[in-house]
Design an enzyme around this catalytic site. Structure first.
Site, PDB file in Angstrom:
ATOM      1  N   ASP A 165      28.470  21.531  38.289  1.00 47.51           N
ATOM      2  CA  ASP A 165      29.466  20.543  37.892  1.00 47.51           C
ATOM      3  C   ASP A 165      30.801  20.791  38.556  1.00 47.51           C
ATOM      4  OD1 ASP A 165      28.307  18.582  36.174  1.00 47.51           O
ATOM      5  OD2 ASP A 165      27.847  20.228  34.810  1.00 47.51           O
TER       6      ASP A 165
ATOM      7  N   CYS B  22      26.405  30.885  36.804  1.00 42.87           N
ATOM      8  CA  CYS B  22      25.082  30.389  36.437  1.00 42.87           C
ATOM      9  C   CYS B  22      24.727  29.081  37.137  1.00 42.87           C
ATOM     10  CB  CYS B  22      24.955  30.243  34.921  1.00 42.87           C
ATOM     11  SG  CYS B  22      26.120  29.061  34.237  1.00 42.87           S
TER      12      CYS B  22
ATOM     13  N   GLU C 295      33.553  24.790  34.700  1.00 42.71           N
ATOM     14  CA  GLU C 295      32.901  23.758  35.528  1.00 42.71           C
ATOM     15  C   GLU C 295      33.754  22.506  35.669  1.00 42.71           C
ATOM     16  OE1 GLU C 295      29.122  22.771  33.707  1.00 42.71           O
ATOM     17  OE2 GLU C 295      29.951  22.856  31.687  1.00 42.71           O
TER      18      GLU C 295
ATOM     19  N   HIS D 228      19.728  17.355  36.871  1.00 40.71           N
ATOM     20  CA  HIS D 228      18.916  18.083  35.884  1.00 40.71           C
ATOM     21  C   HIS D 228      17.428  17.817  36.068  1.00 40.71           C
ATOM     22  CE1 HIS D 228      22.816  18.815  33.921  1.00 40.71           C
ATOM     23  NE2 HIS D 228      22.232  19.977  33.693  1.00 40.71           N
TER      24      HIS D 228
HETATM   25  C1  PEP Z   1      26.567  23.954  36.094  1.00 44.52           C
HETATM   26  O1  PEP Z   1      27.157  22.888  35.913  1.00 44.52           O
HETATM   27  O2  PEP Z   1      26.703  24.653  37.119  1.00 44.52           O
HETATM   28  C2  PEP Z   1      25.630  24.471  35.082  1.00 44.52           C
HETATM   29  C3  PEP Z   1      25.157  25.673  35.157  1.00 44.52           C
HETATM   30  O3  PEP Z   1      25.247  23.639  34.096  1.00 44.52           O
HETATM   31  P1  PEP Z   1      24.300  22.354  34.278  1.00 44.52           P
HETATM   32  O4  PEP Z   1      23.629  22.432  35.609  1.00 44.52           O
HETATM   33  O5  PEP Z   1      23.318  22.381  33.164  1.00 44.52           O
HETATM   34  O6  PEP Z   1      25.252  21.219  34.152  1.00 44.52           O
HETATM   35 MG    MG Z   2      27.210  21.974  33.979  1.00 45.36          MG
END
Ligand code: PEP
Ligand code: MG
Length: 592
Positions: A462, A509, A438, A196
């Site tokens: 994830d 996403c 995920e 993140h």
């Molecule tokens: C993911 O896990 O792909 C996702 C979009 O969420 P994050 O990156 O915030 O965990």
């Molecule tokens: Mg995620």
């Protein structure tokens, strides 16, 4: 300026752009090197004095900090008052002095022993709130330790020079604290491509390279650095030739970006006219403007954690509502997919009590935490539903591992809806609800989950972490993050098939959706909606506009017959090489 010579290091490029500037080395890691040694009788009083000086210095620092923040943030003052009390508590200070005197050990060791004893006492307390206060004790002990070791206590938010931050690691909260007007970019020892911290760097549009392993050892304050956020190369104390070469690259890259941005107004459709909906991922309300500017059709993922990360107190329902309403209005006429709180993993908020976990990625994260904290969850659901009266909102639950969590979440949503009905508050009764897929178990039961939700959104960051068993923030396994792994391609296909069979929506996403090399395969697999970070929209669009559906399908079919991620990547690279401009062998998201 240091006398150190020129040195080059290779890390993981996570946020594009090239910068040349002075280093500011900060230590955000805990004080890890702690010497433990016995001291002679003649050294005891000096050691006690050294400890007392470190405590006095800690007091001065806290009082100064309190004076600075007290007017603006009252709660900050209260926290510092409690830290001052801990500082002078006999369990910490007096017992450390006693240990130095009786056990003849150095101050750091004695302090650690006192901290351990307090921890054992706190562990026995059967009250989560009180036992959670051990973090305050740790915080105070760490400050004293820093003073003992002569390390500065750095406030990232206070950095106001044009510098490149060099750190062992930065948390997402640290990153969002950076003064982006001033901080040029950052480089870290730790971190992976989809951490993140990396995602925030992209959102803030500051170049970043992570996973350099030992950059904090190699760089000294004020060294000159070249950071190439496109390729992951970092040059320490470059010579004049390298500076000229990178200034040239900088110009070239800016031109490339400008060209791509110009094209971002064109429709996102394949060469043979198949439209693709491209949306943007955001972390802050302010990013909606960038999504629009880059030609995105709404927000495909709103990560709502950042309002919690930066604040000492949990945001109120009213704060959340105002924020969601504004995002929704700014994105209109396009929808906003709001993901409910996904704290935990690598994102921790001071206002949400979480006990330290050995494996936070497998711990109380995302929907699990929300279901454990129903008041917090419902406040967010109420805010989202109320905002749905102002535009199109879709709700997404993160970290769903099976149907039961969907049912439990929906029960909360229904109760919140009933409550709003009773109070006559407006909301969209047909608001669509989906999940981020995920967790590998969600893939296995995608067909069951599809009966309960309106859409799936593939969270590949994830999904890859959990399926390939690679910690997304661990630089030593970062090279194993492989979206083209045959297992990942099969899992994604399984989710797409389940969505199709149940006639529900499916989008993606995760960062994979914005990787131009992955896009043709995803189109071939049947995706006609993708959500990528705002800055990636033009790059994704360029790739979509460069292939036909027939080419995409052929590439997808071929990839599904290959045995390894390396084979798929080489094949895709070969197929697309004429489309990818030569920016040192790669462009944004192309390098792995
Ligand atoms: C993911 O896990 O792909 C996702 C979009 O969420 P994050 O990156 O915030 O965990
Ligand atoms: Mg995620």
């Amino acid at each position: 300026m240091s006398t150190a010579g020129r040195k080059e290091m290779q890390g993981i490029a996570v946020s594009p752009g090239i910068i040349i500037g002075k280093a500011r080395v900060v230590d955000r890691s805990r004080v890890k090197i702690m010497y433990q040694y016995l001291i002679g009788e003649d050294q005891v009083s000096r050691e006690v004095e050294r400890f007392r000086q470190a405590v006095d210095a800690a007091e001065e620092q806290m009082v100064a900090l309190k004076d600075r923040i007290a007017e603006s943030v009252k709660e900050g003052g209260v926290i510092l008052d409690s830290h001052l009390m801990i500082l002078h508590d006999s369990m910490l200070s007096d017992s450390t002095v006693k240990r130095i005197l009786n056990e003849r050990i150095n101050a750091e060791w004695a302090l650690k022993k006192s901290e351990e004893e307090i921890r054992r006492i706190f562990d026995r307390i059967d009250d989560e709130y009180i036992s959670g206060r051990i973090h305050d004790v740790e915080n105070v002990a760490e400050r004293i330790l820093r003073n003992l070791s002569g390390q500065e206590h750095n406030g990232l938010g206070e950095i106001n020079d044009r510098v490149i931050i060099v750190a062992h690691e930065l948390s997402p909260a640290d990153t969002s604290e950076l003064n982006t007007g001033k901080v040029m970019g950052f480089v870290t020892d730790a971190g992976g491509r989809t951490s993140h911290t990396a995602i925030i760097a992209q959102a803030l549009e500051i170049p970043a390279v992570v996973g350099l392993e030992s950059i904090t050892d190699a760089v000294e304050d004020r060294d000159l650095l070249i950071v190439d956020g496109n390729t992951g190369r970092v040059i320490i104390n470059p010579d004049d030739d390298a500076i000229i070469q990178y200034q040239e690259k900088q110009l070239q890259y800016e031109k490339y970006r400008a060209d791509i941005a110009r094209e971002s107004r064109l429709p996102a459709e394949t060469l043979d006219g198949r439209p693709v909906v491209l949306r943007g991922n955001i972390e802050f309300l302010e990013e909606v403007a960038a999504v629009r500017e880059y030609g995105g059709e709404g927000v495909g993922l709103y990560r709502t954690e950042f309002q919690y990360l930066g604040a000492k107190e949990r945001p109120s329902e009213e704060d959340l509502f105002e924020d969601y309403r504004e995002v929704t209005e700014l994105a209109a006429p396009y929808p906003v997919y709001i993901r409910t709180l996904d704290l935990g993993g690598d994102k921790f908020a001071t206002s949400v009590e979480c006990s330290p976990e050995t494996n936070p990625a497998l711990g109380l994260r995302g929907i699990r935490l929300c279901l454990r904290e129903p008041d917090m969850f419902r406040a967010q659901l109420r805010a989202i539903l109320r905002a749905s009266a102002y535009g199109e909102i879709r709700i997404m639950y993160p970290m769903i591992s099976g149907v039961q969590e969907v049912l439990d979440s929906q029960a909360h949503l229904d109760e919140v809806k009933n409550d709003l009905d009773r109070k006559g508050e407006a909301y969209d009764p047909d608001v669509k609800v989906g999940i981020i897929v995920e967790v590998p178990s969600a893939v296995a039961v995608a067909e069951l989950l599809a009966r309960h939700v309106d859409f799936f959104s593939l969270g590949t960051n994830d999904l890859i972490q959990y399926s390939l068993a690679i910690d997304r923030v661990n630089e030593t396994v970062a090279h194993m993050y492989q979206p083209f792994h045959p297992a990942i391609l099969r899992m994604i296909r399984q989710v797409v098939d389940a969505a199709r069979a149940a006639d529900i929506g499916v989008t993606m996403c995760g960062e994979m959706a914005g990787d131009p090399l992955c896009i043709p395969i995803l189109l071939g697999m049947g995706f006609n909606e993708l959500s990528v970070n705002a800055r990636g929209i033009p790059f994704a669009k360029k790739m979509i506009r460069s292939v036909t559906m027939a080419q995409a399908e052929t590439m997808y079919e071929a990839a599904m017959h290959m045995d390894t991620a390396t084979e798929v990547r080489a094949y895709v690279q070969e197929q697309l090489k004429h489309l990818i401009p030569d920016l040192d062998g790669g462009t944004v998201n192309i390098e792995q």
